[in-house]
Design a protein around this motif. Sequence first.
Motif, short mmCIF file in Angstrom:
data_model
loop_
_atom_site.label_atom_id
_atom_site.label_comp_id
_atom_site.label_asym_id
_atom_site.label_seq_id
_atom_site.Cartn_x
_atom_site.Cartn_y
_atom_site.Cartn_z
N ASN A 175 34.79 3.62 44.86
CA ASN A 175 35.18 3.14 43.73
C ASN A 175 34.31 2.61 42.57
OD1 ASN A 175 36.98 1.40 42.03
ND2 ASN A 175 38.36 0.86 43.55
N LEU A 176 34.23 3.35 41.65
CA LEU A 176 33.29 3.14 40.39
C LEU A 176 34.27 2.68 39.23
CD1 LEU A 176 30.89 5.62 41.36
CD2 LEU A 176 30.67 3.28 41.92
N THR A 177 35.24 2.15 39.28
CA THR A 177 36.04 1.77 38.08
C THR A 177 35.36 0.96 37.07
OG1 THR A 177 37.41 -0.06 39.21
CG2 THR A 177 38.37 2.21 39.34
N ALA A 178 34.14 0.44 37.26
CA ALA A 178 33.47 -0.30 36.30
C ALA A 178 33.09 0.49 35.32
CB ALA A 178 32.34 -1.15 37.15
N ALA A 179 32.87 1.91 35.66
CA ALA A 179 32.23 2.94 34.62
C ALA A 179 33.48 3.52 33.77
CB ALA A 179 31.29 3.94 35.54
N SER A 180 33.35 3.52 32.44
CA SER A 180 34.42 4.28 31.63
C SER A 180 33.68 5.37 30.80
CB SER A 180 35.00 3.31 30.54
OG SER A 180 33.83 2.64 29.70
N ARG A 181 32.45 5.68 31.08
CA ARG A 181 31.73 6.99 30.66
C ARG A 181 31.11 7.35 31.84
NH1 ARG A 181 34.03 4.75 27.32
NH2 ARG A 181 33.83 4.14 25.03
N VAL A 182 31.49 8.85 32.08
CA VAL A 182 31.04 9.84 32.78
C VAL A 182 30.16 10.93 32.39
CG1 VAL A 182 31.48 11.08 34.96
CG2 VAL A 182 32.94 9.20 34.46
N PHE A 183 28.78 11.20 32.77
CA PHE A 183 28.05 12.34 32.27
C PHE A 183 27.63 13.03 33.60
CE2 PHE A 183 27.24 8.57 29.37
CZ PHE A 183 27.30 9.12 28.23
N LEU A 184 28.11 14.53 33.35
CA LEU A 184 27.89 15.27 34.49
C LEU A 184 26.66 16.14 33.78
CD1 LEU A 184 28.73 16.69 36.81
CD2 LEU A 184 30.09 18.41 35.64
N MET A 185 25.63 16.26 34.54
CA MET A 185 24.42 16.81 33.98
C MET A 185 24.23 18.27 34.36
SD MET A 185 23.21 14.37 32.47
CE MET A 185 22.03 15.04 31.75
N ASP A 186 24.85 18.88 35.32
CA ASP A 186 25.08 20.22 35.62
C ASP A 186 26.30 20.56 36.49
OD1 ASP A 186 22.28 18.88 37.14
OD2 ASP A 186 24.18 19.32 38.16
N PRO A 187 26.90 21.83 36.21
CA PRO A 187 28.14 22.03 36.80
C PRO A 187 28.18 22.64 38.22
CG PRO A 187 27.20 23.98 35.47
CD PRO A 187 26.30 22.92 35.12
N ALA A 188 29.28 22.24 38.91
CA ALA A 188 29.22 22.64 40.11
C ALA A 188 29.83 23.75 40.68
CB ALA A 188 30.01 21.60 41.08
N TRP A 189 29.31 24.73 41.54
CA TRP A 189 29.95 25.94 41.92
C TRP A 189 31.68 25.79 42.25
CZ3 TRP A 189 27.91 30.72 43.51
CH2 TRP A 189 28.67 31.91 44.06
N ASN A 190 31.99 24.65 42.89
CA ASN A 190 33.57 24.46 43.02
C ASN A 190 33.76 23.21 42.13
OD1 ASN A 190 35.79 23.74 44.15
ND2 ASN A 190 35.38 23.66 46.36
N PRO A 191 34.83 23.54 41.54
CA PRO A 191 35.32 22.78 40.26
C PRO A 191 36.17 21.44 41.15
CG PRO A 191 36.85 24.68 40.44
CD PRO A 191 35.60 24.97 41.14
N ALA A 192 36.46 21.74 42.18
CA ALA A 192 37.02 20.47 42.99
C ALA A 192 36.16 19.36 43.26
CB ALA A 192 37.55 20.92 44.26
N ILE A 193 35.02 19.68 43.46
CA ILE A 193 33.86 18.50 43.71
C ILE A 193 33.57 17.90 42.73
CG2 ILE A 193 31.46 18.37 44.34
CD1 ILE A 193 31.39 20.91 45.97
N GLU A 194 33.58 18.56 41.23
CA GLU A 194 33.36 17.71 40.07
C GLU A 194 34.57 16.68 39.87
OE1 GLU A 194 33.00 20.09 36.68
OE2 GLU A 194 31.14 21.19 37.21
N GLU A 195 35.76 17.25 40.12
CA GLU A 195 37.05 16.36 39.81
C GLU A 195 36.97 15.29 40.89
OE1 GLU A 195 39.78 19.49 40.18
OE2 GLU A 195 39.26 20.61 38.19
N GLN A 196 36.59 15.50 42.03
CA GLN A 196 36.53 14.34 43.11
C GLN A 196 35.79 13.26 42.50
OE1 GLN A 196 35.50 16.27 46.74
NE2 GLN A 196 37.64 16.97 47.08
N CYS A 197 34.54 13.79 41.86
CA CYS A 197 33.46 12.86 41.54
C CYS A 197 34.09 12.11 40.30
CB CYS A 197 32.28 13.53 41.25
SG CYS A 197 30.96 12.45 40.68
N PHE A 198 34.53 12.88 39.48
CA PHE A 198 35.34 12.00 38.20
C PHE A 198 36.37 10.95 38.64
CE2 PHE A 198 34.65 16.23 35.81
CZ PHE A 198 33.14 16.23 35.71
N ASP A 199 37.05 11.48 39.72
CA ASP A 199 37.97 10.35 40.42
C ASP A 199 37.29 9.09 40.66
OD1 ASP A 199 40.09 12.13 39.69
OD2 ASP A 199 40.38 12.83 41.62
#
Length: 264
Positions: A175-199
């Motif tokens: 739970n990292l709702t303290a953050a309101s800005r997310v910076f992804l430095m490199d794309p993942a092979w599986n988009p679901a992994i990215e989305e889980q991280c954004f969540d």
Amino acid sequence: MTLSSGSDEECSVCLDSLVEPVITRCAHVFCQQCIMDVMTSESLAPHCPLCRAPLNENELIKVPERKKQKPEAEKPSEETAGQSKKSAKLDALIGALSAIRDKDPSIKSLVVSQFTSFLDLIEVELKKEDFSFVRLDGRMTQEARARAIENFSDTSSSSPRVFLLSLTAGGVGLNLTAASRVFLMDPAWNPAIEEQCFDRSHRLGQTQEVIITKYIVMNTVEERMLSLQEQKRTLMGQAFGLQTQSQEDRRRARVRDITHLIGL
């Protein structure tokens, strides 16, 4: 290779960071001891725990070990390291974080990469620019992880403004709702992994608008990975209407993915 360059991958058998990783003929990665234990337990006809493809000890490919870090006394200074290894992505990130700090110092940011070596470089630049930050990756103990999250979630003005997170570690229930800005430095092979991280930030309890920024180097494998992600999202959307793929179909799909990424 991704693994040897500092990717924070996890073994699907022990669910921990890879130790002496090996690659199977079906292109899955496990700890060497974990997959050997699997093969021993299935001595007559061992199969891959993920896709059930046949396994053979002689066909396992060992991933080259990363170079051990130099002792503290032999490490280059942070200033030298930053100058020799700066990148356009790093410059853009520091510029964005600085702009956020100047506009509203209370805003907190989540910086995500699948490469722990890249997180190391980001740390150097954050220290040079006097950013307060914490970090979480797969090499840390549960106690250290909990302490980092607690410090970041603190609402006081002295709490860290930046949270460095490895993509794999960010896929678990944080739970990292303290953050309101997310910076992804490199794309993942599986988009679901990215989305889980954004969540981790965009979830129940978030009271601010969450802005996600992805850094992509054009005309590289990263750009082709974006189109591959769209294909995977389409397939996932149709998954419930499809029958389970055969082993040969999965193999062909993986070959198509790889040839797409390298531009063949």
